[in-house]
Scaffold this motif. Structure first.
Motif, PDB file in Angstrom:
ATOM      1  N   UNK A  19      55.883  33.009  43.196  1.00 19.82           N
ATOM      2  CA  UNK A  19      55.226  32.304  42.106  1.00 19.82           C
ATOM      3  C   UNK A  19      53.881  31.732  42.536  1.00 19.82           C
ATOM      4  N   UNK A  20      53.743  31.429  43.818  1.00 19.24           N
ATOM      5  CA  UNK A  20      52.567  30.712  44.277  1.00 19.24           C
ATOM      6  C   UNK A  20      51.586  31.561  45.070  1.00 19.24           C
ATOM      7  N   UNK A  21      52.097  32.455  45.895  1.00 13.52           N
ATOM      8  CA  UNK A  21      51.221  33.155  46.827  1.00 13.52           C
ATOM      9  C   UNK A  21      51.650  34.609  46.934  1.00 13.52           C
ATOM     10  N   UNK A  22      50.722  35.510  46.716  1.00 15.61           N
ATOM     11  CA  UNK A  22      51.045  36.920  46.846  1.00 15.61           C
ATOM     12  C   UNK A  22      50.503  37.500  48.132  1.00 15.61           C
ATOM     13  N   UNK A  23      49.886  36.676  48.974  1.00 14.58           N
ATOM     14  CA  UNK A  23      49.310  37.178  50.217  1.00 14.58           C
ATOM     15  C   UNK A  23      50.373  37.782  51.121  1.00 14.58           C
ATOM     16  N   UNK A  24      51.539  37.143  51.203  1.00 16.41           N
ATOM     17  CA  UNK A  24      52.609  37.625  52.065  1.00 16.41           C
ATOM     18  C   UNK A  24      53.815  38.051  51.245  1.00 16.41           C
ATOM     19  N   UNK A  25      53.573  38.647  50.125  1.00 17.65           N
ATOM     20  CA  UNK A  25      54.655  39.077  49.257  1.00 17.65           C
ATOM     21  C   UNK A  25      55.461  40.178  49.928  1.00 17.65           C
ATOM     22  N   UNK A  26      56.767  40.122  49.746  1.00 24.39           N
ATOM     23  CA  UNK A  26      57.617  41.139  50.342  1.00 24.39           C
ATOM     24  C   UNK A  26      57.579  42.430  49.533  1.00 24.39           C
ATOM     25  N   UNK A  27      57.147  42.347  48.289  1.00 18.34           N
ATOM     26  CA  UNK A  27      57.042  43.535  47.453  1.00 18.34           C
ATOM     27  C   UNK A  27      55.670  44.168  47.663  1.00 18.34           C
ATOM     28  N   UNK A  28      55.638  45.481  47.678  1.00 20.25           N
ATOM     29  CA  UNK A  28      54.358  46.169  47.831  1.00 20.25           C
ATOM     30  C   UNK A  28      53.646  46.162  46.492  1.00 20.25           C
ATOM     31  N   UNK A  29      52.362  45.851  46.534  1.00 21.50           N
ATOM     32  CA  UNK A  29      51.579  45.896  45.317  1.00 21.50           C
ATOM     33  C   UNK A  29      51.130  47.328  45.094  1.00 21.50           C
ATOM     34  N   UNK A  30      51.239  47.806  43.865  1.00 19.18           N
ATOM     35  CA  UNK A  30      50.850  49.186  43.606  1.00 19.18           C
ATOM     36  C   UNK A  30      49.347  49.370  43.776  1.00 19.18           C
ATOM     37  N   UNK A  31      48.965  50.536  44.257  1.00 18.81           N
ATOM     38  CA  UNK A  31      47.546  50.840  44.413  1.00 18.81           C
ATOM     39  C   UNK A  31      46.998  51.198  43.046  1.00 18.81           C
ATOM     40  N   UNK A  32      45.929  50.526  42.675  1.00 18.48           N
ATOM     41  CA  UNK A  32      45.329  50.764  41.371  1.00 18.48           C
ATOM     42  C   UNK A  32      44.495  52.032  41.417  1.00 18.48           C
ATOM     43  N   UNK A  33      44.595  52.802  40.359  1.00 17.82           N
ATOM     44  CA  UNK A  33      43.754  53.984  40.257  1.00 17.82           C
ATOM     45  C   UNK A  33      42.364  53.542  39.829  1.00 17.82           C
ATOM     46  N   UNK A  34      41.385  53.864  40.642  1.00 15.86           N
ATOM     47  CA  UNK A  34      40.010  53.463  40.361  1.00 15.86           C
ATOM     48  C   UNK A  34      39.287  54.661  39.767  1.00 15.86           C
ATOM     49  N   UNK A  35      38.713  54.443  38.620  1.00 19.17           N
ATOM     50  CA  UNK A  35      37.964  55.526  37.995  1.00 19.17           C
ATOM     51  C   UNK A  35      36.642  55.710  38.726  1.00 19.17           C
ATOM     52  N   UNK A  36      36.036  56.892  38.619  1.00 19.05           N
ATOM     53  CA  UNK A  36      34.762  57.132  39.307  1.00 19.05           C
ATOM     54  C   UNK A  36      33.667  56.153  38.898  1.00 19.05           C
ATOM     55  N   UNK A  37      33.729  55.626  37.673  1.00 20.56           N
ATOM     56  CA  UNK A  37      32.714  54.665  37.222  1.00 20.56           C
ATOM     57  C   UNK A  37      32.832  53.337  37.962  1.00 20.56           C
ATOM     58  N   UNK A  38      34.070  52.956  38.349  1.00 22.08           N
ATOM     59  CA  UNK A  38      34.296  51.689  39.018  1.00 22.08           C
ATOM     60  C   UNK A  38      34.099  51.781  40.524  1.00 22.08           C
ATOM     61  N   UNK A  39      34.056  52.976  41.048  1.00 26.11           N
ATOM     62  CA  UNK A  39      33.948  53.162  42.484  1.00 26.11           C
ATOM     63  C   UNK A  39      32.604  52.639  42.991  1.00 26.11           C
ATOM     64  N   UNK A  40      32.643  51.977  44.125  1.00 22.47           N
ATOM     65  CA  UNK A  40      31.425  51.428  44.718  1.00 22.47           C
ATOM     66  C   UNK A  40      30.513  52.561  45.186  1.00 22.47           C
TER      67      UNK A  40
END
Length: 117
Positions: A19-40
């Protein structure tokens, strides 16, 4: 002397911590699909590279030893400009100390690390 009215707390810290901190979450965060427009896009112009570093919030602590009177003067100027000591020193290094080629090389190295190249 132990407090006899004291009751043990039974909390699952992993469950409560989500609820407070996701830095050390035991669950893996899904990798977001980045569109070519958003890519650096790799910057090429020096002014844009320097401004990228001035705006960049990622920092690593580094100790700089200065005479106390100089530190106070820099802090005073930083406060008047509504900036932090770190922001002022970063701008001074980017504007007056490092050469254009050194800044570009640092940017390219950092870009390659961010994109695993």
């Amino acid at each position: 002397m132990a407090n006899r009215k004291r009751k043990p707390i039974n909390i699952d810290s992993n469950q409560e911590g989500e609820k407070f901190d996701t830095l050390f979450s035991s669950k893996e965060t899904p990798i977001k699909n980045i569109s070519p427009e958003q890519e650096e896009v790799r910057l090429q112009q020096f002014d844009k590279i320097r401004n990228f570093f001035k705006r960049d919030k990622r920092q690593k602590q580094y100790s700089v030893y200065l005479p106390e009177s100089i530190q106070k003067m820099i802090k005073r100027h930083a406060i008047l400009e509504d900036k932090s000591f770190s922001q002022v020193t970063k701008e001074l290094f980017l504007d007056h100390y490092l050469t254009d080629s050194e800044i570009k090389a640092a940017y390219n190295e950092d870009y390659d690390k961010r994109h695993h190249l």
